[in-house]
Design a protein around this motif. Structure first.
Motif, PDB file in Angstrom:
ATOM      1  N   GLY A  86      -2.200   2.277   0.900  1.00 13.95           N
ATOM      2  CA  GLY A  86      -1.857   0.997   0.266  1.00 13.95           C
ATOM      3  C   GLY A  86      -3.023   0.024   0.349  1.00 13.95           C
ATOM      4  O   GLY A  86      -3.727  -0.006   1.360  1.00 13.95           O
ATOM      5  N   LEU A  87      -3.222  -0.738  -0.704  1.00 14.93           N
ATOM      6  CA  LEU A  87      -4.227  -1.804  -0.683  1.00 14.93           C
ATOM      7  C   LEU A  87      -3.483  -3.125  -0.803  1.00 14.93           C
ATOM      8  O   LEU A  87      -2.803  -3.356  -1.804  1.00 14.93           O
ATOM      9  CB  LEU A  87      -5.195  -1.695  -1.867  1.00 14.93           C
ATOM     10  CG  LEU A  87      -6.255  -0.606  -1.863  1.00 14.93           C
ATOM     11  CD1 LEU A  87      -7.226  -0.823  -3.011  1.00 14.93           C
ATOM     12  CD2 LEU A  87      -7.012  -0.587  -0.564  1.00 14.93           C
ATOM     13  N   LEU A  88      -3.585  -3.970   0.206  1.00 17.62           N
ATOM     14  CA  LEU A  88      -2.950  -5.286   0.184  1.00 17.62           C
ATOM     15  C   LEU A  88      -4.074  -6.301  -0.029  1.00 17.62           C
ATOM     16  O   LEU A  88      -4.868  -6.551   0.882  1.00 17.62           O
ATOM     17  CB  LEU A  88      -2.220  -5.514   1.511  1.00 17.62           C
ATOM     18  CG  LEU A  88      -1.380  -6.778   1.639  1.00 17.62           C
ATOM     19  CD1 LEU A  88      -0.326  -6.866   0.559  1.00 17.62           C
ATOM     20  CD2 LEU A  88      -0.700  -6.827   3.018  1.00 17.62           C
ATOM     21  N   VAL A  89      -4.130  -6.843  -1.239  1.00 22.84           N
ATOM     22  CA  VAL A  89      -5.343  -7.560  -1.651  1.00 22.84           C
ATOM     23  C   VAL A  89      -5.040  -9.003  -2.042  1.00 22.84           C
ATOM     24  O   VAL A  89      -4.126  -9.254  -2.843  1.00 22.84           O
ATOM     25  CB  VAL A  89      -5.977  -6.859  -2.890  1.00 22.84           C
ATOM     26  CG1 VAL A  89      -7.369  -7.417  -3.151  1.00 22.84           C
ATOM     27  CG2 VAL A  89      -6.040  -5.365  -2.702  1.00 22.84           C
ATOM     28  N   GLY A  90      -5.811  -9.943  -1.526  1.00 20.54           N
ATOM     29  CA  GLY A  90      -5.698 -11.338  -1.955  1.00 20.54           C
ATOM     30  C   GLY A  90      -6.215 -11.487  -3.378  1.00 20.54           C
ATOM     31  O   GLY A  90      -7.078 -10.718  -3.821  1.00 20.54           O
ATOM     32  N   THR A  91      -5.687 -12.489  -4.076  1.00 20.32           N
ATOM     33  CA  THR A  91      -6.087 -12.657  -5.479  1.00 20.32           C
ATOM     34  C   THR A  91      -7.380 -13.464  -5.620  1.00 20.32           C
ATOM     35  O   THR A  91      -7.833 -13.702  -6.729  1.00 20.32           O
ATOM     36  CB  THR A  91      -4.975 -13.378  -6.273  1.00 20.32           C
ATOM     37  OG1 THR A  91      -4.609 -14.550  -5.552  1.00 20.32           O
ATOM     38  CG2 THR A  91      -3.752 -12.501  -6.457  1.00 20.32           C
ATOM     39  N   TYR A  92      -7.974 -13.888  -4.506  1.00 18.28           N
ATOM     40  CA  TYR A  92      -9.176 -14.725  -4.581  1.00 18.28           C
ATOM     41  C   TYR A  92     -10.452 -13.884  -4.490  1.00 18.28           C
ATOM     42  O   TYR A  92     -10.383 -12.655  -4.366  1.00 18.28           O
ATOM     43  CB  TYR A  92      -9.128 -15.838  -3.534  1.00 18.28           C
ATOM     44  CG  TYR A  92      -8.776 -15.423  -2.131  1.00 18.28           C
ATOM     45  CD1 TYR A  92      -7.455 -15.181  -1.759  1.00 18.28           C
ATOM     46  CD2 TYR A  92      -9.760 -15.266  -1.171  1.00 18.28           C
ATOM     47  CE1 TYR A  92      -7.139 -14.808  -0.465  1.00 18.28           C
ATOM     48  CE2 TYR A  92      -9.450 -14.904   0.118  1.00 18.28           C
ATOM     49  CZ  TYR A  92      -8.135 -14.657   0.468  1.00 18.28           C
ATOM     50  OH  TYR A  92      -7.827 -14.286   1.753  1.00 18.28           O
ATOM     51  N   ILE A 140      -4.901  -0.849   3.744  1.00 13.94           N
ATOM     52  CA  ILE A 140      -6.136  -1.620   3.903  1.00 13.94           C
ATOM     53  C   ILE A 140      -5.819  -3.053   3.481  1.00 13.94           C
ATOM     54  O   ILE A 140      -5.361  -3.271   2.354  1.00 13.94           O
ATOM     55  CB  ILE A 140      -7.277  -1.049   3.031  1.00 13.94           C
ATOM     56  CG1 ILE A 140      -7.585   0.398   3.434  1.00 13.94           C
ATOM     57  CG2 ILE A 140      -8.532  -1.911   3.154  1.00 13.94           C
ATOM     58  CD1 ILE A 140      -8.632   1.076   2.556  1.00 13.94           C
ATOM     59  N   VAL A 141      -6.029  -4.011   4.392  1.00 14.20           N
ATOM     60  CA  VAL A 141      -5.720  -5.410   4.080  1.00 14.20           C
ATOM     61  C   VAL A 141      -7.015  -6.150   3.752  1.00 14.20           C
ATOM     62  O   VAL A 141      -7.949  -6.148   4.552  1.00 14.20           O
ATOM     63  CB  VAL A 141      -5.023  -6.121   5.270  1.00 14.20           C
ATOM     64  CG1 VAL A 141      -4.551  -7.513   4.841  1.00 14.20           C
ATOM     65  CG2 VAL A 141      -3.854  -5.311   5.775  1.00 14.20           C
ATOM     66  N   MET A 142      -7.050  -6.741   2.575  1.00 14.09           N
ATOM     67  CA  MET A 142      -8.230  -7.512   2.173  1.00 14.09           C
ATOM     68  C   MET A 142      -7.813  -8.966   2.032  1.00 14.09           C
ATOM     69  O   MET A 142      -7.248  -9.369   1.016  1.00 14.09           O
ATOM     70  CB  MET A 142      -8.771  -6.989   0.847  1.00 14.09           C
ATOM     71  CG  MET A 142      -9.248  -5.573   0.972  1.00 14.09           C
ATOM     72  SD  MET A 142      -9.684  -4.909  -0.592  1.00 14.09           S
ATOM     73  CE  MET A 142     -10.105  -3.261  -0.109  1.00 14.09           C
TER      74      MET A 142
END
Lengths: 400, 295
Positions: free
Chosen positions: A179-185, A234-236
């Protein structure tokens, strides 16, 4: 033998005088440089969601500047730091213009993360001012290559993406779904663009979920990962976003997964959010050889120095951004020193491009960053990244 | 099924915190007719005081549950005495603007004092989650979820009972119903207003203690909690303490369900849509205190 007639002697003196005055004037015109002082301009967020970078950026730089000045400065000149607050893209451009055009700084440091670095990229390229990008992973500040823009301890999104993917498979070699947990910034998006192609080359399925900056609720994203039965996430995003996501995960049925945290999330402030001093399966990478709280000589002395200058630190400080700002200010000082007394943008860029394995201790500082090297065609100072995990309540660099 | 159950339990947890904050808002409004927009600031200060006690001074957590409501309650009573008492004869808008700027001042004072994006507070209960078999699925509950839900609802219910059945509550209800009449019966305006602000603010402080581990401490907490507490109170009828509890729980569930099945970024919008629907269909709220009279 050349004989100078008496009438011509006066003319020769006038010509020599003009040349001397011209040179002196040219030297005086070098912005931000006087006979006794060199002004370094810097910008970054002192308030707002990314102040965890800007405030340490200012403080770490000031620590190094103070130390260098106490040791006599650079080639007889003292350093002066002129730091401007800039959080939004518009503020970053305005701050860069103010520092370069109004304050006439000699060199510009971007202590602003990817958002500010991306915003200021066109301006610094066009202006040609020597620029040091401390934290921005975004490709916008790196591509196209500019001879006046240098990057320090924080590597590009491509390099850090490889480290993230490596951490997933080091922790779970059999991972089939990631899983990729990604901020929109800007920063997470830059890293997402680099991580996705690397994951697509592996025999894994990828589930991408996004969140807005400053999010505290990850219900929809975590439920999506639970439904898809991901093996690793993976948390971004920032430490607070990563911390609350990991904390909420069991409530949403997501247990026994590997968590890999991206750059700014690898921060000791995430530990109290998690509420566990030894959380299992939380990994990351480090842009510095040690974390600020790790018990080694360099960081212990750094913490002493920090506390002596700023008092008892608040939670999560000094953080990795303090270390990078401090260490990279020494790298910048080395470039200025090697440029000699005749300082100009041209001589600084030339000297900077020739630095090889330069480290803070070369000028009497603490080695809290990896040694940095630059060439005329490669301005990325560092590419090393350590393997990091949380042990005994702090992030620690552990052997691979 | 298990997923839906876990989502609803998550919604009830956050809803219980909203309910606690909403009850404080309603107590102050019922007794003093003041809509306290500084309420979120008091919740934030409650969370900050928890951080100071638990993380900085490393005091036992139970002390925060006892001391923070008293401290924040006292601060609320002091603010009423210093800031709002001189505005007692002012028109409604002046008082509202006064509380809005009081809330802003509290948030900005915190921002100046704490140069940090977010302060993290550990949960009271940690450890592995509880797994309950439901048919072929497993439902997971964390200890923190159970504690926050039950704790906040118990305190909220106690607050309702105090207001409804104790002599303190009677004095506040009397003052709300007829200020002049209550004074003639021997109730002091200063005393009753002070008690109302103390109780309302203490509940705000306690909401901060419960919210700190799951939301962290930041100036944003003030805005997010006061907005949700306000919506919960309006849904409940604004003058109904029981309605505030139901409104809080309903709001928490709607937010979480919409985050789970629509989008996290739409959850606030959906909450306001719920508020809009309630105001459109039943402007007096779900549990109005005043009865309608058909004449």
């Amino acid at each position: 033998m050349i004989v100078v007639k008496p009438g011509h002697r006066l003319r020769a003196l006038i010509v020599a005088g003009s040349v001397w005055f011209g040179a002196a004037a040219a030297q005086a015109q070098s912005p931000g440089v006087t006979a006794t002082e060199i002004t370094i301009g810097a910008l970054g967020p002192l308030t707002g969601a990314t102040s965890f970078m800007g405030v340490p950026g200012r403080d770490g730089m000031q620590l190094a500047v103070d130390e260098i000045n106490q040791a006599g400065g650079i080639n007889g000149r003292k350093l002066k730091l002129d730091f401007e607050h800039a959080f939004t893209p518009a503020e970053s451009v305005a701050a860069a213009k103010k520092l370069v055009e109004d304050d006439n700084v000699f060199v510009l440091v971007l202590a602003s993360g990817s958002t500010g670095a991306a915003a200021a990229a066109d301006y610094v390229r066009e202006k040609g001012v020597p620029t040091y990008n401390l934290y921005g992973a975004t490709p916008i500040i790196r591509t196209p290559f500019a001879e006046n823009v240098f990057h320090g301890a924080m590597p590009s999104a491509t390099d850090s993406a490889q480290a993230l993917v490596d951490r997933v498979f080091q922790a779970n070699p059999k991972a089939k779904k990631v899983g990729l947990l990604v901020g929109t910034y800007a920063f997470p998006q830059a890293n997402k663009g680099a991580v996705l192609p690397l994951l697509q080359k592996k025999p894994v399925d990828v589930v991408v979920e996004e969140f807005d900056q400053g999010a505290r609720d990850f219900t929809s994203q975590l439920l999506a990962f639970t439904r898809e039965k991901v093996d690793a996430v993976i948390v971004m995003g920032s430490f607070s976003e990563a911390g609350f996501a990991i904390k909420q995960a069991p409530e949403k049925g997501l247990t026994n997964v590997v968590w890999v945290l991206d750059g700014s999330a690898v921060n000791d402030a995430v530990v109290p959010i998690l509420g566990d001093k030894n959380p299992p399966n939380v990994w990351g990478y480090s842009n510095t050889p040690y974390f600020p709280a790790q018990s080694v000589a360099a960081t212990s002395k750094f913490r002493e120095l920090w506390t002596h200058r700023y008092g008892q630190p608040p939670q999560g400080r000094p953080n990795i951004y303090d270390l990078v700002a401090y260490g990279d200010t020494y790298v910048l000082a080395a470039a200025i020193k090697n440029a000699g007394n005749d300082l100009s943008w041209k001589t600084l860029i030339a000297s900077w491009s020739k630095l090889k394995d330069v480290k803070p201790s070369d000028l009497g500082g603490l080695d809290v960053v990896y040694p940095e090297s630059f060439t005329e065609t490669d301005h990325q100072g560092n590419r090393l990244m350590g393997r990091a995990t949380i042990k005994d309540g702090i992030w620690q660099v552990v052997p691979n | 099924m298990a997923e839906l159950l876990m989502t609803i339990v998550g919604g009830i947890k956050i809803g219980a915190i909203y309910a606690l904050a909403a009850i404080g808002l309603v107590v102050i409004h019922k007794a003093t007719k003041t809509v306290n927009f500084a309420h979120g600031g008091l919740v934030m200060l409650g969370a900050f005081a928890t951080y100071e006690m638990v993380v900085v001074f490393e005091w036992p957590y139970w002390m925060a549950y006892i001391a923070v409501p008293v401290l924040i309650g006292a601060l609320g009573a002091l603010l009423e005495f210093v800031v709002l008492k001189p505005l007692r004869r002012a028109d409604l808008f002046t008082v509202i603007i006064g509380t809005i700027f009081l809330g802003t001042a509290l948030s900005e004072a915190y921002r100046l004092a704490e140069n940090s994006e977010l302060l993290a507070v550990p949960a009271l209960f940690t450890g592995p989650p509880l797994l309950i078999d439901v048919g072929s699925d497993v439902v997971i509950f964390t200890r923190e979820q159970i504690w926050v839900t039950l704790g906040a609802l118990a305190v909220g219910t106690a607050g309702v009972a105090i207001f409804r059945y104790s002599s303190l509550g009677r004095s506040m209800r009397a003052m709300a119903s007829n200020s002049r009449g209550a004074q003639l019966c021997g109730y002091s305006v200063e005393g009753v207003y002070g008690i109302a602000w103390f109780l309302g603010s203490a509940l705000a402080g306690l909401a901060g203690v419960f919210a700190a581990p799951s939301k962290g401490v930041s100036p944003d907490l003030a805005v997010s909690i006061v907005a949700s507490a306000f919506v919960a109170a309006v849904i409940g009828g604004f003058d109904s303490l029981g309605g505030a509890i139901v409104g809080g729980l309903l709001l928490g569930c709607v937010e979480t369900l919409s985050a789970a099945y629509v989008s996290s970024s739409l959850s606030m919008a959906i909450s306001y849509f719920l508020l809009f629907c309630v105001l459109l269909v039943r402007p007096e709220g779900l549990f109005p205190e005043a009865k309608r009279r058909h004449v």
